[in-house]
Design an enzyme around this catalytic site. Structure first.
Site, PDB file in Angstrom:
ATOM      1  N   ILE A   1      -2.988   3.841   1.196  1.00 24.78           N
ATOM      2  CA  ILE A   1      -2.066   2.608   1.384  1.00 24.78           C
ATOM      3  C   ILE A   1      -2.842   1.577   1.688  1.00 24.78           C
ATOM      4  CG2 ILE A   1      -2.233   2.874   4.066  1.00 24.78           C
ATOM      5  CD1 ILE A   1       0.958   2.227   3.837  1.00 24.78           C
ATOM      6  N   LYS A   2      -4.363   1.680   2.347  1.00 24.84           N
ATOM      7  CA  LYS A   2      -4.954   0.393   2.372  1.00 24.84           C
ATOM      8  C   LYS A   2      -5.360  -0.521   1.205  1.00 24.84           C
ATOM      9  CE  LYS A   2      -5.967   1.552   6.703  1.00 24.84           C
ATOM     10  NZ  LYS A   2      -5.463   0.645   7.759  1.00 24.84           N
ATOM     11  N   ASP A   3      -4.927   0.064  -0.032  1.00 21.21           N
ATOM     12  CA  ASP A   3      -5.499  -0.509  -1.425  1.00 21.21           C
ATOM     13  C   ASP A   3      -4.368  -2.080  -1.229  1.00 21.21           C
ATOM     14  OD1 ASP A   3      -6.714   1.432  -2.215  1.00 21.21           O
ATOM     15  OD2 ASP A   3      -5.472   1.973  -3.767  1.00 21.21           O
TER      16      ASP A   3
END
Length: 454
Positions: free
Chosen positions: A42-44
């Site tokens: 999700i950090k993208d």
């Protein structure tokens, strides 16, 4: 149809119903599978948003260096974007992070500096402090600062929240998120509560972190802080991205429960997710009495299981920490299967001949050597034979003069597979300390006997 670059594939991740691990719960439990992002987490989303906002603000200039303290996933998103956009990356991380995460960052050409975990954030050795120092020292550098950079929260307000609302057709009643930097839960919750203020937002914390007590009391209690294994959630300080106003409650989950649920997600749901997903589902199960039949719960699955192969998906790692019972043979189960045997040792000052006579009388082919009660070496029949062939007078010499390196010590929970890798022609046994502090020897014969009884 095609995309112009990999960054355009970020987002629009699927919702998948959980069926087995959440069977005791009422309602519909949906996992937001963020592993389908190109960087597998999700950090993208927030990494790209932070970079784009920094570019627009003139903080990140062409050819610049991105610096960040990261547990791996944010670094992956930043490194991926940096490759496409032409930036350099230097990341600091902690020594508790999995090797797979660090190797993945280096695969993108990033420089990674590993710092100690068990120090205060203000300590100059901490990964927060080292990244701040590098920002000042490296020319044309910009620190992403995912903890306090509100572009982190904004990314999820603009993307993750709207996606969940649309995918559930506005039926979501609960959002469950493991909380680290706070951006995911705060941004997503802010959007969802604007759409429906009755949605409950549950943050998952870990023992050793300060979030739960701070939410409940407003007190930052340093006595709550201690080292923990769970990755990706919990903190020992208060990031600006954690908006406590949109989080209804925090639930703490043990390292063991998080690790075992991570493993169960793969084995029972076929979902290869990371440690924070296991923690989130374990926390939801603890809160299960709050749910009703018509509830729709969304749990964020932050990252991919491939980053935890040496940890949560490694049975030896789980056993060494007491998280996994003896489902297969271990040093402990081998000792239980055989009769009690007092280990025979020889003091290093005894002669070679005396040592050989002891071995002969007991019909053993190797024996540990001790000095003041400590195991310091070993002697085998081959050691004695080779020594006497070279020099027969050595039979009266102290046995330490022909000693070889000691048998390796192993953990009680080490699997038979791993023990077997330590045994070869030069090392024909291992030593293990039992629950009572007694030293035991496990030989090739013991391993073969245990296997044959299965």
């Amino acid at each position: 149809m095609w995309y112009n670059n990999i960054l355009e594939t970020i987002g629009n991740t699927p919702l998948v119903k959980l069926n087995i691990v959440t069977k005791p719960l009422k309602g519909t439990i949906l996992a937001k599978i963020e592993t389908t992002n190109p960087g597998n987490s999700i950090k993208d989303r927030m990494a790209l948003k932070m970079i784009e906002d920094a570019e627009q603000a003139g903080l990140l200039k062409p050819g610049g260096t991105i610096i960040e303290g990261t547990s791996g996933n944010t670094g992956m998103g930043l490194a991926m974007a940096a490759v496409v956009k032409g930036y350099h990356c230097i990341f600091t991380t902690t020594d508790k992070q999995s090797k797979e995460k660090i190797d993945a960052l280096r695969a993108f050409g990033a420089e990674v500096i590993v710092c100690p975990t068990n120090v205060d954030p203000e300590d100059p050795r901490s990964y927060y402090s080292v990244s701040s120092r590098l920002e000042k020292e490296v020319p044309n550098a910009w620190k992403a600062n995912q903890y306090d950079n509100l572009s982190n929260t904004q990314a999820h307000y603009e993307q993750t929240g709207p996606e969940i609302w649309e995918q559930t057709e506005g039926k979501i009643t609960h959002l469950v998120v493991g909380v680290g930097t706070g951006g995911t839960i705060s941004g997503t919750a802010k959007y969802l509560k604007e759409m429906n203020p009755n949605i409950k937002v549950w943050g998952i914390d870990t023992y050793g972190s300060i979030f739960k007590k701070y939410k409940e009391t407003g007190i930052f209690d340093k006595s709550e802080i201690y080292p923990y294994i769970t990755e990706g959630i919990g903190e020992d300080f208060l990031p600006e991205n954690v908006n406590f106003d949109v989080i209804d409650l925090f639930e703490k989950v043990t390292d063991k429960d998080a690790a075992l649920m991570t493993r169960d997600l793969a084995r029972k749901e076929g979902i290869f997710a990371g440690n924070s997903a296991g923690a989130a589902v374990a926390g939801l199960l603890q809160l299960g009495n709050e749910l009703k039949d018509d509830d729709v719960v969304v749990v964020i699955f932050h990252d991919h299981g491939s980053r935890y192969m040496g940890k949560m998906y490694n049975e030896d790692w789980l056993r060494e920490r007491g998280f996994l019972k003896d489902e297969k043979l271990t040093a402990k189960s081998i000792l239980k299967r055989r009769a009690n045997q007092d280990i025979v040792t020889v003091d290093v000052k005894q002669s070679v001949l005396e040592t050989f006579n002891i071995m002969k009388s007991l019909n053993i082919s190797q024996i540990p050597l001790t000095q003041q009660g400590m195991v310091v070496g070993k002697v085998t029949e081959a050691d004695i034979l080779n020594a006497l062939l070279d020099n027969p007078s050595l039979k009266s010499a102290e046995v330490e003069s022909i000693a070889s390196k000691p048998f390796p010590f192993v953990d009680l929970n080490m699997s038979i597979d791993k023990i077997s890798t330590l045994i070869d022609k030069d090392t024909q046994a291992v030593l293990v300390e039992d629950e009572f502090g007694r030293i035991n020897i496990i030989t090739q014969y013991d391993i073969i006997s245990a296997i044959s009884e299965i």
